[in-house]
Design a protein around this motif. Structure first.
Motif, short mmCIF file in Angstrom:
data_model
loop_
_atom_site.label_atom_id
_atom_site.label_comp_id
_atom_site.label_asym_id
_atom_site.label_seq_id
_atom_site.Cartn_x
_atom_site.Cartn_y
_atom_site.Cartn_z
N ASN A 130 93.57 61.25 40.43
CA ASN A 130 94.26 60.41 39.45
C ASN A 130 95.06 59.29 40.15
O ASN A 130 95.06 58.14 39.69
CB ASN A 130 95.18 61.23 38.56
N LEU A 131 95.71 59.61 41.24
CA LEU A 131 96.47 58.62 41.99
C LEU A 131 95.54 57.56 42.58
O LEU A 131 95.80 56.36 42.48
CB LEU A 131 97.28 59.29 43.10
N MET A 151 99.75 68.01 47.23
CA MET A 151 99.14 67.36 46.08
C MET A 151 97.78 68.03 45.84
O MET A 151 96.98 68.15 46.76
CB MET A 151 98.96 65.87 46.38
N ASN A 152 97.54 68.44 44.60
CA ASN A 152 96.25 69.08 44.32
C ASN A 152 95.16 68.02 44.13
O ASN A 152 95.43 66.82 44.06
CB ASN A 152 96.35 70.03 43.12
N LYS A 153 93.94 68.49 44.05
CA LYS A 153 92.79 67.59 43.99
C LYS A 153 92.83 66.66 42.77
O LYS A 153 92.54 65.46 42.88
CB LYS A 153 91.50 68.42 43.97
N SER A 154 93.20 67.18 41.60
CA SER A 154 93.27 66.36 40.39
C SER A 154 94.33 65.27 40.51
O SER A 154 94.09 64.12 40.13
CB SER A 154 93.58 67.22 39.17
N ASP A 155 95.49 65.62 41.05
CA ASP A 155 96.55 64.63 41.23
C ASP A 155 96.11 63.53 42.19
O ASP A 155 96.37 62.35 41.97
CB ASP A 155 97.83 65.28 41.76
N TYR A 156 95.43 63.94 43.28
CA TYR A 156 94.94 62.97 44.26
C TYR A 156 93.93 62.02 43.61
O TYR A 156 94.01 60.80 43.79
CB TYR A 156 94.30 63.68 45.45
#
Length: 112
Positions: free
Chosen positions: A8-9, A1-6
């Motif tokens: 956002n989650l 999981m990339n930083k942006s996805d993390y």
């Protein structure tokens, strides 16, 4: 999981979002008021809400030791009040006296 996805989650799991519409020019006023208090707009609005709730707690004569277990109180003397606890429990009461009694009873059950 990339930083942006993390990010956002995490945001989706831990925060609710509110869209606030204000009349033209009001955003600048709110931004300046927040800055004057050394706060972001978000922190400033949350602070105002906290102060409003503290006023409600004071009006209802809620003991300081019980306040930390409350998320908030909503309602009015005509429709009754919803007492929302941080543990997710909600109690509907008709009067301020009932609110105080319900808070004391709930906190006693929790061993507070």
């Amino acid at each position: 999981m990339n930083k942006s996805d993390y990010k956002n989650l995490h945001r989706a799991q831990h925060y609710d979002r509110i869209e606030l519409a204000v009349p033209k020019g009001m955003k600048a006023i709110i931004k300046n008021l927040a800055a004057d208090n050394g706060l972001s707009i978000n922190a400033y609005i949350q602070d105002l809400i906290r102060k409003d709730q503290e006023g409600m707690f004071d009006t209802m004569q809620i003991a300081d030791r019980n306040r930390e277990y409350l998320s908030g109180i909503q309602g009015n003397m005509h429709d009754g009040y919803n007492v929302i606890f941080k543990d997710g429990h909600t109690i509907h009461c008709r009067t301020k006296r009932d609110v105080r009694a319900a808070i004391i009873k709930h906190c006693a059950k929790k061993g507070v």
